[in-house]
Design a protein around this motif. Structure first.
Motif, PDB file in Angstrom:
ATOM      1  N   LEU A  69       0.836  -1.200   0.000  1.00 38.87           N
ATOM      2  CA  LEU A  69       0.000   0.000   0.000  1.00 38.87           C
ATOM      3  C   LEU A  69       0.875   1.256   0.000  1.00 38.87           C
ATOM      4  O   LEU A  69       0.601   2.221  -0.724  1.00 38.87           O
ATOM      5  N   MET A  70       1.933   1.243   0.795  1.00 43.96           N
ATOM      6  CA  MET A  70       2.835   2.392   0.856  1.00 43.96           C
ATOM      7  C   MET A  70       3.542   2.601  -0.482  1.00 43.96           C
ATOM      8  O   MET A  70       3.709   3.736  -0.948  1.00 43.96           O
ATOM      9  N   PHE A  71       3.935   1.499  -1.115  1.00 47.53           N
ATOM     10  CA  PHE A  71       4.591   1.576  -2.428  1.00 47.53           C
ATOM     11  C   PHE A  71       3.659   2.199  -3.466  1.00 47.53           C
ATOM     12  O   PHE A  71       4.042   3.102  -4.218  1.00 47.53           O
ATOM     13  N   ASN A  72       2.417   1.719  -3.507  1.00 44.91           N
ATOM     14  CA  ASN A  72       1.464   2.243  -4.486  1.00 44.91           C
ATOM     15  C   ASN A  72       1.109   3.701  -4.208  1.00 44.91           C
ATOM     16  O   ASN A  72       0.882   4.484  -5.140  1.00 44.91           O
ATOM     17  N   ALA A  73       1.061   4.067  -2.938  1.00 47.09           N
ATOM     18  CA  ALA A  73       0.786   5.461  -2.586  1.00 47.09           C
ATOM     19  C   ALA A  73       1.906   6.369  -3.089  1.00 47.09           C
ATOM     20  O   ALA A  73       1.661   7.492  -3.550  1.00 47.09           O
ATOM     21  N   ALA A  74       3.144   5.875  -3.016  1.00 55.94           N
ATOM     22  CA  ALA A  74       4.279   6.645  -3.533  1.00 55.94           C
ATOM     23  C   ALA A  74       4.185   6.784  -5.049  1.00 55.94           C
ATOM     24  O   ALA A  74       4.415   7.868  -5.609  1.00 55.94           O
ATOM     25  N   LYS A  75       3.829   5.696  -5.732  1.00 61.90           N
ATOM     26  CA  LYS A  75       3.681   5.749  -7.189  1.00 61.90           C
ATOM     27  C   LYS A  75       2.546   6.678  -7.596  1.00 61.90           C
ATOM     28  O   LYS A  75       2.575   7.295  -8.667  1.00 61.90           O
ATOM     29  N   GLN A  76       1.531   6.775  -6.730  1.00 59.83           N
ATOM     30  CA  GLN A  76       0.382   7.643  -6.988  1.00 59.83           C
ATOM     31  C   GLN A  76       0.709   9.105  -6.672  1.00 59.83           C
ATOM     32  O   GLN A  76      -0.105   9.986  -6.888  1.00 59.83           O
ATOM     33  N   ASN A  77       1.925   9.327  -6.157  1.00 60.27           N
ATOM     34  CA  ASN A  77       2.389  10.675  -5.801  1.00 60.27           C
ATOM     35  C   ASN A  77       1.590  11.306  -4.665  1.00 60.27           C
ATOM     36  O   ASN A  77       1.382  12.526  -4.639  1.00 60.27           O
ATOM     37  N   ILE A  78       1.118  10.470  -3.735  1.00 59.40           N
ATOM     38  CA  ILE A  78       0.555  11.020  -2.505  1.00 59.40           C
ATOM     39  C   ILE A  78       1.725  11.616  -1.725  1.00 59.40           C
ATOM     40  O   ILE A  78       2.658  10.898  -1.354  1.00 59.40           O
ATOM     41  N   PRO A  79       1.729  12.911  -1.477  1.00 61.11           N
ATOM     42  CA  PRO A  79       2.944  13.565  -0.974  1.00 61.11           C
ATOM     43  C   PRO A  79       3.354  13.176   0.443  1.00 61.11           C
ATOM     44  O   PRO A  79       4.542  13.131   0.757  1.00 61.11           O
ATOM     45  N   ILE A  80       2.367  12.893   1.308  1.00 60.98           N
ATOM     46  CA  ILE A  80       2.678  12.564   2.701  1.00 60.98           C
ATOM     47  C   ILE A  80       2.180  11.154   2.982  1.00 60.98           C
ATOM     48  O   ILE A  80       0.991  10.858   2.837  1.00 60.98           O
ATOM     49  N   ARG A  81       3.109  10.292   3.392  1.00 62.18           N
ATOM     50  CA  ARG A  81       2.780   8.880   3.606  1.00 62.18           C
ATOM     51  C   ARG A  81       3.296   8.473   4.990  1.00 62.18           C
ATOM     52  O   ARG A  81       4.496   8.307   5.196  1.00 62.18           O
ATOM     53  N   ILE A  82       2.358   8.332   5.920  1.00 58.44           N
ATOM     54  CA  ILE A  82       2.692   8.079   7.327  1.00 58.44           C
ATOM     55  C   ILE A  82       2.442   6.613   7.659  1.00 58.44           C
ATOM     56  O   ILE A  82       1.359   6.090   7.388  1.00 58.44           O
ATOM     57  N   ILE A  83       3.428   5.959   8.250  1.00 59.72           N
ATOM     58  CA  ILE A  83       3.210   4.639   8.831  1.00 59.72           C
ATOM     59  C   ILE A  83       3.228   4.807  10.346  1.00 59.72           C
ATOM     60  O   ILE A  83       4.145   5.406  10.903  1.00 59.72           O
ATOM     61  N   HIS A  84       2.193   4.300  11.008  1.00 63.61           N
ATOM     62  CA  HIS A  84       1.973   4.550  12.437  1.00 63.61           C
ATOM     63  C   HIS A  84       2.006   3.212  13.176  1.00 63.61           C
ATOM     64  O   HIS A  84       1.123   2.370  12.993  1.00 63.61           O
ATOM     65  N   SER A  85       3.017   3.007  14.006  1.00 62.04           N
ATOM     66  CA  SER A  85       3.196   1.737  14.716  1.00 62.04           C
ATOM     67  C   SER A  85       2.406   1.725  16.020  1.00 62.04           C
ATOM     68  O   SER A  85       2.468   2.673  16.808  1.00 62.04           O
ATOM     69  N   HIS A  86       1.694   0.608  16.252  1.00 65.95           N
ATOM     70  CA  HIS A  86       0.881   0.468  17.462  1.00 65.95           C
ATOM     71  C   HIS A  86       1.218  -0.788  18.264  1.00 65.95           C
ATOM     72  O   HIS A  86       0.531  -1.081  19.239  1.00 65.95           O
ATOM     73  N   ASN A  87       2.233  -1.537  17.851  1.00 64.71           N
ATOM     74  CA  ASN A  87       2.492  -2.781  18.571  1.00 64.71           C
ATOM     75  C   ASN A  87       3.981  -3.015  18.742  1.00 64.71           C
ATOM     76  O   ASN A  87       4.808  -2.255  18.222  1.00 64.71           O
ATOM     77  N   THR A  88       4.314  -4.076  19.459  1.00 64.22           N
ATOM     78  CA  THR A  88       5.716  -4.401  19.719  1.00 64.22           C
ATOM     79  C   THR A  88       6.053  -5.839  19.336  1.00 64.22           C
ATOM     80  O   THR A  88       7.183  -6.271  19.527  1.00 64.22           O
TER      81      THR A  88
END
Length: 376
Positions: free
Chosen positions: A102-121
């Motif tokens: 999903l992050m890769f495709n968002a980059a190809k789509q030129n979505i300028p801000i791409r946040i990954i938010h970690s919630h676990n360990t």
């Protein structure tokens, strides 16, 4: 500003509860929000809530990422989604590295801000193959993300390693959990719990992570010292049957209440005298924030970040390596205290874990990122 939030499931779990709290407060005139999820059957609690709030919901059809073949179908479906739904300013992804595509495709789509938010360990799967895949996918996920966020230090370190990340708190509507003596009496009466009973509570899924078997073992030993103790467990999950069998085998059914799935958690906290969480791992558990907002002391494992320990003078953190005796002694100590729950709860009201304080932080952060991108 158009923001796409991604979550693995539309069931109502910890991450979804956090998003509810933020969505209730975010300025919808400034921020246009939509939600994308995998297509997990029979998990719809969050989806129903989003529909009530008129927040658009999208699913990646037929994809659960629980089967290897899903990973081969995922890229084309993500590409199709972005083609059909246009441009977003921000992708805010609340998921693990298995969703790196999903992050890769968002980059190809030129979505300028791409946040990954970690919630676990930890990974929530027992499959070694899936864990290896997850570790491998961490690298491309971070490569195509523009910003790394986490709910706690240990959650960030687990997913991002030595890379810099920003901590955004798991905030709650603290006022909703404020201690209410009248509500406490009403809930205890509905559960057939007397005024003199000592009530230990836990709200969470019946899964290995939550370590219910240890909790019940400790509670069984506690009954030797406090025979009028009650254990109240709210939630459902894969291990529910086995956990109930443990209670039956120990012969303590009369002291343990299984409530199933509940939507009135704010009321349940009022009925408890202490909240116990011996989890094997957590990112930053919302339940412990909620419990403290209701003025409860908490007894929790040392696998959980110290950042959750807001009412420090009231709480006890113990190693899971300690035997039951030390956990029992901690619960006995709390049972002998005189606790002012109103004062305890005020600490959360004033903290960054109160959504009234946290929402401004999130909105400002989004706006800062947009300004940053405008200069690139």
């Amino acid at each position: 500003m158009r923001i796409l939030y991604f979550v693995d499931t539309l069931g109502l779990g910890g991450i979804q509860t956090i998003l509810q709290n933020y969505f209730e407060r975010i300025d919808r005139d400034k921020f246009e929000i939509e939600v994308l999820s995998l297509d997990i059957p029979d998990e719809t609690g969050f989806e129903l809530w989003l529909n009530e709030k008129s927040i658009p919901v999208h699913k990646i059809p037929g994809i659960t990422l629980k089967k290897i073949r899903d990973f081969s179908r995922y890229p084309a479906l993500i590409k199709q989604f972005f083609h059909e739904h246009g441009d977003f300013d921000i992708l805010h992804m609340h998921a693990s590295s298995k969703n790196a595509q999903l992050m890769f495709n968002a980059a190809k789509q030129n979505i300028p801000i791409r946040i990954i938010h970690s919630h676990n360990t930890h990974y929530q799967t027992s499959s070694q193959i899936q864990k290896v895949i997850g570790d491998i996918l961490k690298f491309p996920m971070k490569k195509y993300a523009t910003d790394l966020w986490a709910c706690s230090t240990i959650a960030g370190e687990w997913l991002f390693g030595d890379d810099n990340f920003t901590i955004i708190p798991n905030a709650i509507d603290a006022g909703k959990f404020e201690y209410d003596e009248q509500l406490r009496n009403s809930v205890r009466e509905s559960l057939n719990i007397s005024d003199i009973d000592f009530v230990i509570g836990n709200i969470g899924r019946f899964v290995n992570q939550k370590n219910h078997f240890r909790m019940i073992s400790v509670f069984n030993d506690l009954l030797k010292y406090i025979p009028n103790a009650k254990l109240v467990l709210a939630g459902t999950g894969d291990l529910e049957y086995k956990i109930k069998q443990q209670v039956i085998e120990l012969g303590i059914e009369r002291n343990v209440n299984f409530l199933g799935y509940r939507t009135d958690n704010h009321a349940l906290y009022q009925a408890f005298d202490v909240y116990c969480m011996p989890s094997f791992y957590e990112g930053l558990p919302v339940a412990l924030v909620e419990a403290q907002a209701s003025g409860l002391p908490i007894v929790f494992s040392n696998t959980i970040t110290e950042e959750i320990n807001i009412s420090k003078k009231q709480n006890i953190q113990l190693s899971l390596e300690k035997d039951n005796k030390e956990w029992v002694e901690a619960l006995i100590e709390i049972s002998n205290r005189q606790i002012n729950r109103k004062i305890n709860g005020e600490l959360i009201q004033k903290s960054i874990f109160n959504i009234e304080n946290a929402i401004g932080l999130l909105e400002n952060k989004y706006q800062e990122l947009i300004v940053r991108e405008s200069f690139r």
